[in-house]
Motif scaffolding. Structure first.
Motif, PDB file in Angstrom:
ATOM      1  N   CYS A 107       0.458  -0.962  -0.067  1.00 57.33           N
ATOM      2  CA  CYS A 107      -0.029   0.312  -0.124  1.00 57.33           C
ATOM      3  C   CYS A 107       0.762   1.170  -0.105  1.00 57.33           C
ATOM      4  N   LEU A 108       1.982   1.114   1.119  1.00 59.82           N
ATOM      5  CA  LEU A 108       2.912   2.350   0.923  1.00 59.82           C
ATOM      6  C   LEU A 108       3.969   2.798  -0.710  1.00 59.82           C
ATOM      7  N   GLU A 109       3.523   1.396  -1.236  1.00 59.85           N
ATOM      8  CA  GLU A 109       4.283   1.541  -2.736  1.00 59.85           C
ATOM      9  C   GLU A 109       3.572   1.935  -3.102  1.00 59.85           C
ATOM     10  N   THR A 110       1.765   1.307  -3.078  1.00 53.40           N
ATOM     11  CA  THR A 110       0.808   2.179  -4.533  1.00 53.40           C
ATOM     12  C   THR A 110       1.105   3.507  -4.514  1.00 53.40           C
ATOM     13  N   VAL A 111       1.041   4.621  -3.357  1.00 53.74           N
ATOM     14  CA  VAL A 111       1.019   5.549  -2.898  1.00 53.74           C
ATOM     15  C   VAL A 111       2.362   6.666  -3.244  1.00 53.74           C
ATOM     16  N   GLY A 112       3.148   5.935  -3.461  1.00 53.41           N
ATOM     17  CA  GLY A 112       4.607   6.497  -3.462  1.00 53.41           C
ATOM     18  C   GLY A 112       5.039   7.017  -2.420  1.00 53.41           C
ATOM     19  N   ILE A 113       5.139   5.944  -0.762  1.00 57.48           N
ATOM     20  CA  ILE A 113       5.348   6.568  -0.046  1.00 57.48           C
ATOM     21  C   ILE A 113       6.399   5.339   0.583  1.00 57.48           C
ATOM     22  N   ALA A 114       6.706   4.944  -0.001  1.00 50.60           N
ATOM     23  CA  ALA A 114       7.456   3.129   0.813  1.00 50.60           C
ATOM     24  C   ALA A 114       8.928   3.817   1.587  1.00 50.60           C
ATOM     25  N   ASP A 115       9.618   4.617   1.119  1.00 56.14           N
ATOM     26  CA  ASP A 115      10.947   5.264   1.670  1.00 56.14           C
ATOM     27  C   ASP A 115      10.584   5.705   2.534  1.00 56.14           C
ATOM     28  N   LEU A 116       9.895   6.489   2.985  1.00 53.00           N
ATOM     29  CA  LEU A 116       8.931   7.263   4.473  1.00 53.00           C
ATOM     30  C   LEU A 116       8.309   6.524   5.198  1.00 53.00           C
ATOM     31  N   LYS A 117       8.011   4.829   5.779  1.00 55.43           N
ATOM     32  CA  LYS A 117       8.088   4.293   6.259  1.00 55.43           C
ATOM     33  C   LYS A 117       8.329   4.526   7.172  1.00 55.43           C
ATOM     34  N   ASP A 118       9.593   4.502   7.691  1.00 57.88           N
ATOM     35  CA  ASP A 118      10.249   4.235   9.445  1.00 57.88           C
ATOM     36  C   ASP A 118       9.668   5.655   9.613  1.00 57.88           C
ATOM     37  N   ARG A 119       9.663   6.892   9.234  1.00 56.15           N
ATOM     38  CA  ARG A 119       9.463   8.714   9.960  1.00 56.15           C
ATOM     39  C   ARG A 119       8.289   8.359  10.341  1.00 56.15           C
ATOM     40  N   GLU A 120       8.317   9.436  11.328  1.00 56.22           N
ATOM     41  CA  GLU A 120       7.474  10.022  12.374  1.00 56.22           C
ATOM     42  C   GLU A 120       6.229  10.690  11.950  1.00 56.22           C
ATOM     43  N   ILE A 121       5.083   9.891  11.201  1.00 61.32           N
ATOM     44  CA  ILE A 121       3.841  10.988  11.070  1.00 61.32           C
ATOM     45  C   ILE A 121       3.729  12.403  11.072  1.00 61.32           C
ATOM     46  N   SER A 122       4.215  12.879  12.230  1.00 62.69           N
ATOM     47  CA  SER A 122       3.836  14.053  12.832  1.00 62.69           C
ATOM     48  C   SER A 122       5.425  15.092  11.528  1.00 62.69           C
ATOM     49  N   THR A 123       6.092  14.236  11.312  1.00 66.46           N
ATOM     50  CA  THR A 123       7.397  14.860  10.871  1.00 66.46           C
ATOM     51  C   THR A 123       7.467  15.912   9.178  1.00 66.46           C
ATOM     52  N   LEU A 124       5.388  14.972   8.333  1.00 63.58           N
ATOM     53  CA  LEU A 124       5.080  15.108   7.697  1.00 63.58           C
ATOM     54  C   LEU A 124       4.752  15.968   6.462  1.00 63.58           C
ATOM     55  N   SER A 125       4.477  16.347   5.354  1.00 60.86           N
ATOM     56  CA  SER A 125       3.498  17.795   5.414  1.00 60.86           C
ATOM     57  C   SER A 125       2.071  17.279   5.016  1.00 60.86           C
ATOM     58  N   GLY A 126       1.451  18.308   4.522  1.00 59.18           N
ATOM     59  CA  GLY A 126      -0.032  18.014   4.700  1.00 59.18           C
ATOM     60  C   GLY A 126      -0.172  16.654   3.532  1.00 59.18           C
ATOM     61  N   GLY A 127       0.687  16.790   2.579  1.00 56.01           N
ATOM     62  CA  GLY A 127       0.729  16.035   1.041  1.00 56.01           C
ATOM     63  C   GLY A 127       0.672  14.611   1.443  1.00 56.01           C
ATOM     64  N   GLN A 128       1.834  14.617   1.838  1.00 57.06           N
ATOM     65  CA  GLN A 128       2.687  13.579   2.978  1.00 57.06           C
ATOM     66  C   GLN A 128       1.682  12.799   3.463  1.00 57.06           C
ATOM     67  N   MET A 129       0.898  13.610   4.726  1.00 55.88           N
ATOM     68  CA  MET A 129      -0.269  13.024   5.485  1.00 55.88           C
ATOM     69  C   MET A 129      -1.284  12.526   5.222  1.00 55.88           C
ATOM     70  N   GLN A 130      -1.332  13.255   3.889  1.00 54.39           N
ATOM     71  CA  GLN A 130      -2.891  12.881   3.197  1.00 54.39           C
ATOM     72  C   GLN A 130      -2.701  11.112   2.081  1.00 54.39           C
ATOM     73  N   LYS A 131      -1.342  10.953   2.017  1.00 59.90           N
ATOM     74  CA  LYS A 131      -1.049   9.905   1.057  1.00 59.90           C
ATOM     75  C   LYS A 131      -0.938   8.927   1.739  1.00 59.90           C
ATOM     76  N   VAL A 132      -0.782   9.194   3.191  1.00 59.05           N
ATOM     77  CA  VAL A 132      -0.442   7.902   4.330  1.00 59.05           C
ATOM     78  C   VAL A 132      -2.098   7.566   4.839  1.00 59.05           C
ATOM     79  N   PHE A 133      -2.854   8.459   4.719  1.00 62.16           N
ATOM     80  CA  PHE A 133      -4.362   8.141   4.912  1.00 62.16           C
ATOM     81  C   PHE A 133      -4.665   7.397   3.933  1.00 62.16           C
ATOM     82  N   LEU A 134      -4.408   7.765   2.704  1.00 63.41           N
ATOM     83  CA  LEU A 134      -4.513   6.945   1.657  1.00 63.41           C
ATOM     84  C   LEU A 134      -3.904   5.667   1.975  1.00 63.41           C
TER      85      LEU A 134
END
Length: 260
Positions: free
Chosen positions: A122-149
């Motif tokens: 799912c992370l690869e599908t939305v293009g953020i697999a490389d961020l998998k170990d980041r804490e969600i509080s460090t993300l931008s709004g666009g990145q966070m929306q991809k996480v929730f997707l």
């Protein structure tokens, strides 16, 4: 797939939706438009099983109010306007929350490799697999929306419901989100229902739509057939009559849509 008949619901004694009826086939996408307070969010809450209602909401011929939440979650995933995270989970752990519906017995069961691999997919599908170990509080709004997707996709739903998903997103992030959702539904097995304020996004990414006013549907059908008069009635914005010529094509209304 989804059939609403004479749906009425609201909060306490305040009736918000009044006699709403429409059908949505699997593989069709639907946009819900209307001014603030018309019942858009109430509608998606009812479809999601979060509100009691009178009338009928049937999902694959089953009444929504009679479907257990865990089973309903396997068919419907919801992206709300404000997806709050109260703990600084990693992105991987946040998306794993979407898998718990598919785990046996208890949320305390440790996910096995199959579920971990699906989260990575799912992370690869939305293009953020490389961020998998980041804490969600460090993300931008666009990145966070991809996480929730990705978390929604991890539920393996048939329907994704979005409540104002373009809020707080820049244009690039909006385009990425809706382009992805369009691609996701091309197999005709998946469906998107979205509440929007942006009329141009609605017309560009959705064929079907409904316009709500005072809790009632005043338009349903192909959004390409919308007229300016439909929008004037929906939004009750008389000043718009002085800003546009009603004989002009509908697309010219988009230059002033932010005033609605």
């Amino acid at each position: 797939m989804l059939k609403l008949e004479d749906l009425s619901c609201g909060y306490d004694t305040n009736l918000v939706l009044k006699g709403v009826s429409f059908n949505l086939n699997q593989g069709e996408n639907l946009c819900v438009l209307g001014s603030n307070g018309c019942g858009k969010t109430t509608l998606i809450k009812a479809i999601s099983g979060l509100l009691n209602y009178s009338g009928s909401i049937k999902l694959f011929d089953k009444e929504v109010k009679n479907i257990k939440p865990q089973e309903l979650g396997k068919s419907i995933a919801v992206l709300s306007q404000n997806s709050n995270i109260y703990f600084s989970y990693t992105i991987f752990d946040t998306v794993m929350l979407g898998r718990y519906l598919h785990l046996p017995n208890s949320i305390f069961v440790k996910p096995d490799k199959t579920h971990a691999d699906y989260v990575l997919h799912c992370l690869e599908t939305v293009g953020i697999a490389d961020l998998k170990d980041r804490e969600i509080s460090t993300l931008s709004g666009g990145q966070m929306q991809k996480v929730f997707l990705a978390r929604a996709l991890a539920q393996e739903p048939k329907i994704i419901i979005l409540d104002e998903p373009s809020n707080h997103l820049d244009i690039k992030s909006q385009m990425e989100l809706f382009t992805f959702l369009n691609d996701w539904t091309k197999d005709k097995k998946h469906t998107v229902i979205s509440v929007l304020h942006d009329i141009s996004l609605a017309v560009n990414f959705f064929d079907n739509g409904i316009l709500l006013k005072d809790g009632k549907i005043i338009f349903k059908g192909n959004l390409k057939s919308l007229t300016m008069e439909d929008l004037l009635v929906t939004y009750d914005f008389d000043v718009l009559k002085y800003l546009i010529d009603l004989n002009k094509p509908l697309k010219e209304i988009y230059n002033v849509q932010k005033q609605i």
